[in-house]
Design an enzyme around this catalytic site. Structure first.
Site: not given
Length: 310
Positions: A140, A166
Site C-alpha cells: 500500500y 495499492k
C-alpha cells in the site's frame, strides 16, 4: 469456502468503514447490514480495517472481529482483502495469520511508519508478513505513511508472495509506468477516489477507495464507461464524484459518510473519537453544496443525492 485468485480481485472495491455503536464498540449487526448493502450494489470486493476502516483506532482483537464478521457475511461471494498494517511486524503477522485462518483472499499493509525506517527495514517488513501466510500481499503506497520509490516497489514485486500494489499517489504517470514495468500478472489498484477515472484509464486492475461505500454505483459507472471506451461519459461521472468528495473533505469525511449512508437507509453507526460525529442538522452547508452539484450536472446516477433536501 472459495478463495479468489489475486487476478480475480478487480473492479470497484470499497475501503469499507468499520461500524461502531454509540459507545464506540464494534457493532456486528450493523456491520452485516453494511455488507449486505454493498453486495446489493455489486461491488467488486471489500478492503477491511484500513485508514477508512479506522484500523489504527482499534485493538487487534477488534480488527479481527470486523474481519470475521465481514468474511462470514460475504460468504465467498466477493473477494475480501484485509489490511493488516500496524507499527510493528509482529502485530501485523498476527493479523495476517488471522485473516488467512478465517478465509480472507488477500492481505495488504501500509509501510511501517512513525519512525524513519530504512528501505531495507521496509522491505523486511513486507517480506516477513508475506512469508507468514500463503495469502497474496498487496503493498500500500500512501502519502500518509510515506510514499515508497520505484526501486523499492520493483524489489518488493520480485518476492513470490507480493502480488499487487495499492497506489494512492496522484502521479498516475508513475502508476502507469509501474504497470508496464511489473507486468500483467502484478496487480495495481488506484487508491485515489477523485482520480478513479484516471487510474482506470491508464490500465490499473481496479480501484480501492473510501467513497465507494456511499456511492458505489457512480464509480461502477466510471469503470463501465472506461471499459466501453465512452470517455466523455466517464469524465462527467468523475467530475460529479470529485465535487462531492471535495465538499465532503471540509468535514471529518469518514464520519460524514455515515450520514450519507443513513440517507440511503443504512445505519452505519458512529466513528471513534477523535473523529467528530455529525447530526444532520449540522450539515446544512454540505447539503446545499450537494444540491448545487446535483443541479449543475443534472445528476440522476447517485442514489443518496435523491435523498438530500434543504
Amino acid at each position: 469456502m472459495k478463495r479468489f485468485d489475486i487476478k480475480e480481485i478487480t473492479g470497484v472495491i470499497p475501503a469499507m468503514i468499520s461500524v461502531f455503536d454509540e459507545n464506540e464498540e464494534v457493532d456486528v449487526q450493523k456491520t452485516e447490514h453494511l455488507v449486505d448493502f454493498l453486495l446489493e450494489q455489486n461491488v467488486g470486493g471489500f478492503y477491511l480495517t484500513g485508514s477508512t476502516g479506522e484500523g489504527f483506532l482499534m485493538t487487534g482483537e477488534e480488527r479481527k472481529l470486523v474481519v470475521e464478521t465481514v468474511v462470514r457475511r460475504v460468504n465467498g461471494r466477493k473477494p475480501v482483502i484485509v489490511h493488516v498494517g500496524d507499527i510493528g511486524t509482529k502485530k501485523s503477522i498476527d493479523l495476517a495469520k488471522h485473516a488467512y485462518k478465517v478465509g480472507a483472499d488477500a492481505i495488504s499493509s501500509v509501510p511501517p511508519f512513525y519512525w524513519k525506517f530504512s528501505e531495507q527495514d521496509i522491505y523486511n517488513y513486507y517480506k516477513d508478513i508475506a512469508e507468514a501466510t500463503p495469502l497474496p500481499m498487496i503493498v500500500y503506497n500512501v502519502p500518509l505513511a510515506g510514499l515508497m520509490g520505484t526501486d523499492l516497489l520493483v524489489k518488493l514485486s520480485q518476492h513470490e508472495n507480493i502480488k499487487g500494489l495499492k497506489f494512492t499517489g496522484k502521479d498516475h504517470d508513475q502508476m502507469s509506468h509501474l504497470k508496464d514495468l511489473l507486468g500483467e500478472d502484478f496487480m495495481i489498484y488506484s487508491g485515489c477516489d477523485e482520480m478513479a477515472f484516471s487510474g482506470l484509464s491508464v490500465g490499473t486492475d481496479g480501484i480501492i477507495g473510501s467513497f465507494y461505500n456511499v456511492m458505489p454505483e457512480l464509480f461502477i459507472g466510471i469503470d463501465e464507461t472506461v471499459k466501453a471506451g465512452e470517455l466523455a461519459k466517464g469524465v462527467r461521472l468523475q467530475k460529479i464524484g470529485t465535487e462531492i468528495i471535495f465538499a465532503a473533505l471540509k468535514y471529518d469525511y469518514i464520519a460524514l459518510m455515515r450520514n450519507m449512508l443513513s440517507w440511503q437507509g443504512v445505519d452505519a453507526g458512529y466513528s471513534r473519537r477523535p473523529f467528530t460525529n455529525y447530526k444532520d442538522c449540522e450539515l446544512d452547508a454540505f447539503k446545499e453544496a450537494l444540491l448545487k452539484i446535483k443541479e449543475k450536472y443534472e445528476v440522476t446516477e447517485v442514489a443518496f443525492l435523491n435523498k438530500v433536501s434543504k
